[in-house]
Design a protein around this motif. Structure first.
Motif, short mmCIF file in Angstrom:
data_model
loop_
_atom_site.label_atom_id
_atom_site.label_comp_id
_atom_site.label_asym_id
_atom_site.label_seq_id
_atom_site.Cartn_x
_atom_site.Cartn_y
_atom_site.Cartn_z
N ALA A 324 0.83 -1.21 0.00
CA ALA A 324 0.00 0.00 0.00
C ALA A 324 0.86 1.25 0.00
O ALA A 324 0.58 2.23 -0.72
CB ALA A 324 -0.93 -0.01 1.21
N VAL A 325 1.94 1.26 0.80
CA VAL A 325 2.86 2.40 0.81
C VAL A 325 3.54 2.55 -0.54
O VAL A 325 3.65 3.67 -1.07
CB VAL A 325 3.90 2.23 1.94
CG1 VAL A 325 4.98 3.31 1.84
CG2 VAL A 325 3.23 2.29 3.30
N LYS A 326 4.00 1.46 -1.11
CA LYS A 326 4.66 1.52 -2.42
C LYS A 326 3.72 2.11 -3.48
O LYS A 326 4.13 2.95 -4.29
CB LYS A 326 5.10 0.11 -2.85
CG LYS A 326 6.35 -0.41 -2.14
CD LYS A 326 6.44 -1.91 -2.14
CE LYS A 326 6.42 -2.53 -3.51
NZ LYS A 326 7.76 -2.53 -4.14
N ARG A 327 2.48 1.66 -3.50
CA ARG A 327 1.55 2.15 -4.51
C ARG A 327 1.25 3.63 -4.33
O ARG A 327 1.13 4.38 -5.32
CB ARG A 327 0.26 1.32 -4.49
CG ARG A 327 0.45 -0.11 -5.00
CD ARG A 327 -0.87 -0.80 -5.24
NE ARG A 327 -0.72 -2.17 -5.70
CZ ARG A 327 -0.47 -2.54 -6.96
NH1 ARG A 327 -0.33 -1.60 -7.91
NH2 ARG A 327 -0.36 -3.81 -7.30
N GLU A 328 1.12 4.06 -3.07
CA GLU A 328 0.87 5.49 -2.83
C GLU A 328 2.06 6.33 -3.29
O GLU A 328 1.90 7.36 -3.96
CB GLU A 328 0.60 5.71 -1.34
CG GLU A 328 0.11 7.12 -0.99
CD GLU A 328 1.24 8.12 -0.80
OE1 GLU A 328 1.07 9.30 -1.16
OE2 GLU A 328 2.29 7.70 -0.28
N TYR A 340 12.52 7.76 -4.11
CA TYR A 340 11.39 6.87 -3.87
C TYR A 340 11.76 5.82 -2.82
O TYR A 340 11.00 5.55 -1.88
CB TYR A 340 10.98 6.21 -5.18
CG TYR A 340 10.13 4.97 -5.06
CD1 TYR A 340 8.78 5.05 -4.75
CD2 TYR A 340 10.69 3.71 -5.26
CE1 TYR A 340 8.00 3.90 -4.64
CE2 TYR A 340 9.92 2.56 -5.16
CZ TYR A 340 8.57 2.66 -4.84
OH TYR A 340 7.82 1.52 -4.73
N ALA A 341 12.96 5.24 -2.97
CA ALA A 341 13.42 4.24 -2.01
C ALA A 341 13.53 4.85 -0.61
O ALA A 341 13.13 4.24 0.39
CB ALA A 341 14.75 3.65 -2.45
N ALA A 343 11.87 7.30 0.60
CA ALA A 343 10.55 7.60 1.14
C ALA A 343 9.89 6.38 1.78
O ALA A 343 8.96 6.52 2.58
CB ALA A 343 9.65 8.16 0.04
N LYS A 344 10.37 5.20 1.44
CA LYS A 344 9.83 3.96 2.03
C LYS A 344 10.51 3.61 3.35
O LYS A 344 10.16 2.60 3.98
CB LYS A 344 10.00 2.79 1.06
CG LYS A 344 9.24 2.92 -0.24
CD LYS A 344 9.37 1.66 -1.08
CE LYS A 344 10.80 1.40 -1.52
NZ LYS A 344 10.94 0.16 -2.31
N THR A 345 11.45 4.42 3.79
CA THR A 345 12.28 4.06 4.93
C THR A 345 11.47 3.73 6.17
O THR A 345 11.73 2.75 6.87
CB THR A 345 13.28 5.19 5.24
OG1 THR A 345 14.17 5.33 4.15
CG2 THR A 345 14.07 4.88 6.50
N ARG A 346 10.48 4.56 6.48
CA ARG A 346 9.75 4.37 7.73
C ARG A 346 9.06 3.01 7.76
O ARG A 346 9.17 2.27 8.76
CB ARG A 346 8.72 5.49 7.94
CG ARG A 346 7.95 5.36 9.25
CD ARG A 346 7.01 6.54 9.46
NE ARG A 346 7.74 7.76 9.69
CZ ARG A 346 8.19 8.17 10.87
NH1 ARG A 346 8.00 7.41 11.95
NH2 ARG A 346 8.82 9.30 11.00
N VAL A 347 8.36 2.64 6.70
CA VAL A 347 7.65 1.36 6.72
C VAL A 347 8.63 0.20 6.68
O VAL A 347 8.42 -0.84 7.32
CB VAL A 347 6.62 1.27 5.58
CG1 VAL A 347 7.29 1.20 4.21
CG2 VAL A 347 5.70 0.06 5.78
N VAL A 348 9.75 0.35 5.96
CA VAL A 348 10.76 -0.71 5.91
C VAL A 348 11.34 -0.94 7.30
O VAL A 348 11.45 -2.08 7.77
CB VAL A 348 11.86 -0.36 4.90
CG1 VAL A 348 13.04 -1.32 5.03
CG2 VAL A 348 11.31 -0.41 3.47
#
Length: 357
Positions: A324-328, A340-341, A343-348
């Motif tokens: 869901a985070v990736k798609r947003e 982009y990578a 920006a995914k840090t928090r969920v990762v």
């Protein structure tokens, strides 16, 4: 802090917390001296709540010993036994973790392998609590509230703390994340107006990896110490960019002459070096698109990448959360794909921390 609760399975207990005792550091130093006399040069740390001034704790001195291979007990256990320690727990399926008990002080000596992500996790939590009064108080209040309840097992108390531990650790990881400015681009790519294209999971992706694996092993032979399919295309059911991320461990990633020419001859090209970030090298190819990440052995990032992959493979809820985070984020336009990578840090980080709990 959550410390390997299987050490206490089956024990019905009341949790007794003590106010911080200024004698605890001295007890650690005494045990440190004892261990160093038995294992000169040993890598030791005081961890757990007794290592945080001002924090209430069970009066148990938690110590962490880092060795090359905890399963190689002949390299350290006899010397520790001669000093009065004894092995009480072996967890071959959990980071090869061992626990030894001290001879005359209530000590838990936790043994982990070098490069294990658990090592930094516990040191970061300790150091963050030492320097952050608000989170130290939050943790203390949580511990006291939970300690007032009856528990069948100590691990139930430890598990109940998990939510607040993860909350604090997430803040600590994000605040201490190393800046990504130590990058040497060997081959530049265009920047600006980068669009991220996600595809539904493609069952052909493992086959793409298998072809790349054969190519790499043919090029490098026994110079390959480890080769793994990582990243989103390695997780069945997860949407991803159609890009095969591969993890390669070699004897020394800084020694490019030992592996880069052979990989270039096989059709890859060197994209970048990150000497300040685990001595990482990235090689690429475009048919299919491949990111080949090269690291040295005993590297925490190797452990983290594999923990993240395996967690997503095994946990449908977190796989959906990540997608869901990736798609947003893919709906936005980025200056570089790395943005982009990032920006995914928090969920990762959140998912990795859950996996390490």
């Amino acid at each position: 802090m959550i410390f390997w609760p299987t050490a206490y399975e089956g024990v019905a207990v009341n949790i007794e917390l003590a106010d911080y005792d200024g004698a605890w550091p001295g007890l650690y130093e005494r045990e440190r001296a004892r261990i160093l006399a038995a294992l000169p040069g040993a890598e030791l740390e005081h961890v757990g709540s007794t290592s945080v001034p001002g924090l209430c704790a069970k009066p148990v001195i938690d110590m962490m010993l880092v060795v090359d291979d905890p399963r190689d007990e002949a390299s350290y256990v006899p010397a520790l036994e001669a000093a009065g320690y004894r092995v009480t727990i072996r967890e071959d399926d959990w980071h090869d973790h061992r626990i030894l008990k001290g001879p005359d002080t209530n000590v838990n000596l936790h043994v982990f392998p070098r490069g294990c992500a658990q090592v930094r996790r516990h040191l970061l939590f300790r150091d963050w609590l030492r320097g952050n009064a608000d989170d130290r108080e939050l943790y203390a209040q949580t511990k006291r509230k939970l300690a007032a309840q009856p528990w069948e097992r100590v691990q139930d108390y430890a598990a109940a703390k998990n939510e607040v531990v993860l909350e604090i650790l997430e803040r600590a990881y994000l605040a201490t994340r190393a800046p990504s400015d130590d990058v040497e681009y060997v081959t530049e790519t265009p920047t600006g107006n980068v669009r991220i294209t996600l595809e539904d999971y493609n069952p052909a992706w493992p086959e793409w990896f298998a072809r790349e694996e054969a190519r790499i092993r043919t090029a490098l032979g026994d110079r390959v110490l480890r080769l793994e399919h990582v990243g989103s295309t390695s997780v069945p059911g997860l949407a991803a960019k159609p890009l095969i991320d591969i993890l390669l461990v070699v004897a020394d990633s800084d020694d490019e002459d030992a592996y880069v020419p052979a990989l270039v001859e096989a059709g890859y090209y060197l994209r970048l070096r990150e000497p300040g970030w685990y001595r990482h090298r990235l090689l690429k190819d475009s048919d299919p698109e491949v990111n080949l990440h090269v690291f040295s052995p005993a590297c925490e990032e190797v452990d983290r990448m594999l923990v993240f992959r395996d967690r997503l493979r095994d946990n449908a809820g977190e796989r959906a959360e990540y997608e869901a985070v990736k798609r947003e984020l893919a709906e936005r336009t980025w200056g570089r794909g790395q943005e982009y990578a990032d920006a995914k840090t928090r969920v990762v980080e959140r998912i990795i921390l859950r996996a390490l709990a």
